[in-house]
Design an enzyme around this catalytic site. Structure first.
Site, mmCIF file in Angstrom:
data_model
loop_
_atom_site.group_PDB
_atom_site.id
_atom_site.type_symbol
_atom_site.label_atom_id
_atom_site.label_comp_id
_atom_site.label_asym_id
_atom_site.label_seq_id
_atom_site.Cartn_x
_atom_site.Cartn_y
_atom_site.Cartn_z
ATOM 1 N N ASP A 67 0.815 -1.221 0.000
ATOM 2 C CA ASP A 67 0.000 0.000 0.000
ATOM 3 C C ASP A 67 0.841 1.261 0.000
ATOM 4 O OD1 ASP A 67 0.956 -0.414 2.577
ATOM 5 O OD2 ASP A 67 -0.997 -0.878 3.419
ATOM 6 N N GLU A 143 -9.632 -2.111 5.117
ATOM 7 C CA GLU A 143 -10.273 -1.782 6.385
ATOM 8 C C GLU A 143 -11.522 -2.638 6.620
ATOM 9 O OE1 GLU A 143 -8.519 -0.065 8.251
ATOM 10 O OE2 GLU A 143 -8.328 2.048 7.733
HETATM 11 C C1 GLP Z 1 -0.368 0.238 8.440
HETATM 12 C C2 GLP Z 1 -0.098 -0.562 7.184
HETATM 13 C C3 GLP Z 1 -0.338 -2.036 7.390
HETATM 14 C C4 GLP Z 1 0.324 -2.490 8.670
HETATM 15 C C5 GLP Z 1 -0.291 -1.747 9.818
HETATM 16 C C6 GLP Z 1 0.231 -2.188 11.166
HETATM 17 O O1 GLP Z 1 -1.685 0.634 8.579
HETATM 18 N N1 GLP Z 1 -0.875 -0.126 6.079
HETATM 19 O O2 GLP Z 1 0.136 -2.745 6.273
HETATM 20 O O3 GLP Z 1 0.170 -3.861 8.838
HETATM 21 O O4 GLP Z 1 0.011 -0.389 9.627
HETATM 22 O O5 GLP Z 1 1.293 -1.393 11.559
HETATM 23 P P1 GLP Z 1 2.202 -1.646 12.786
HETATM 24 O O6 GLP Z 1 3.108 -2.774 12.421
HETATM 25 O O7 GLP Z 1 2.966 -0.365 12.969
HETATM 26 O O8 GLP Z 1 1.320 -1.954 13.935
#
Ligand code: GLP
Length: 236
Positions: A67, A143
């Site tokens: 993304d 989402e």
């Molecule tokens: C973002 C990304 C996701 C990721 C998520 C979790 O929203 N788009 O791909 O898995 O964060 O992030 P973190 O690893 O910082 O908890």
């Protein structure tokens, strides 16, 4: 879904890097799906170290990121392009032309998304997809919703995600409200999936393990993937 629980984030990062390196060593032309967020940082650190020690070679690897925020330039430190360069790509020998990250500033987002899907198809799909998990169960930026969305597309970020990700920005107002995300079908088409979750994901991991498949917890679709491993670090 194969769940491996480990004691620490350190262990999680080592194991996930080893799985990715093993994939590359088995197939040097591997197509990897990659993730951002704080969870994969340790995995990428280990991969960089393995590369420096001659244990893995990225020269033929192709990558597709999950993304990208809309509206941020590649030079913006909060963009996922910048994150990937900082944490992995600029430290290993992957050719620039093998790196694919959606362009969140494309003039025509719809055709950018279509092209992204085409490119993945042209290289015969993703061999190994690395995934983090959002506190609300999102994967990529898919989402919670009433339905699963198949393809790469423009998504509107939920308030939960904006709140969760504001730590990387000056304030919640600065977090982009939209992003491009690989779709659920695209993710599920990967031949192997590796999910990593740190100790901060206890609540969502509990829900994921208990509940059946629902688009209200997008990650729950992974129960239906034939080759999905989840590494969950229960401690720091
Ligand atoms: C973002 C990304 C996701 C990721 C998520 C979790 O929203 N788009 O791909 O898995 O964060 O992030 P973190 O690893 O910082 O908890």
């Amino acid at each position: 879904m194969n769940i491996i629980t480990v004691k620490s984030y350190h262990e999680l990062s080592k194991i996930s890097a080893n799985i990715i390196a093993a994939q590359i060593n088995k197939k040097p032309t591997s197509v990897l799906g990659l993730a951002t967020g704080s969870t994969p940082v340790g995995t990428y650190k280990n991969l960089v170290e393995m590369y420096r020690n001659g244990l893995v070679d990225f020269s033929k690897v192709i990558t597709f990121n999950l993304d990208e925020y809309c509206g941020l330039s590649r030079e913006n430190p909060q963009s996922y392009y910048y994150f990937m360069m900082e944490n992995l790509f600029s430290h290993v020998n992957i050719p620039q032309e093998n790196i694919n990250i959606p362009n969140g500033r494309a003039m025509d987002i719809e055709s950018e998304c279509r092209e992204y899907e085409n490119k993945i198809r042209q290289v015969n799909g993703i061999d190994l997809q690395l995934l983090g998990i959002g506190h609300n169960g999102h994967i990529g930026f898919n989402e919670p919703d009433d339905v699963f969305h198949n393809n790469t597309r423009l998504v509107k970020l939920t308030q939960t995600t904006i709140e969760a990700n504001k730590r990387f920005f000056n304030s919640a107002e600065d977090v982009p409200k939209t992003a491009i995300s690989m779709g659920i079908k695209t993710i599920m088409s990967a031949r192997e999936i590796l999910v990593i979750a740190g100790p901060d994901k206890e609540e969502i991991m509990g829900k994921l393990l208990e509940q059946s498949c629902s688009p209200r917890i997008p990650a729950s679709i992974l129960h239906y993937h034939p080759n999905c491993t989840v590494i969950w670090a229960k401690g720091n």
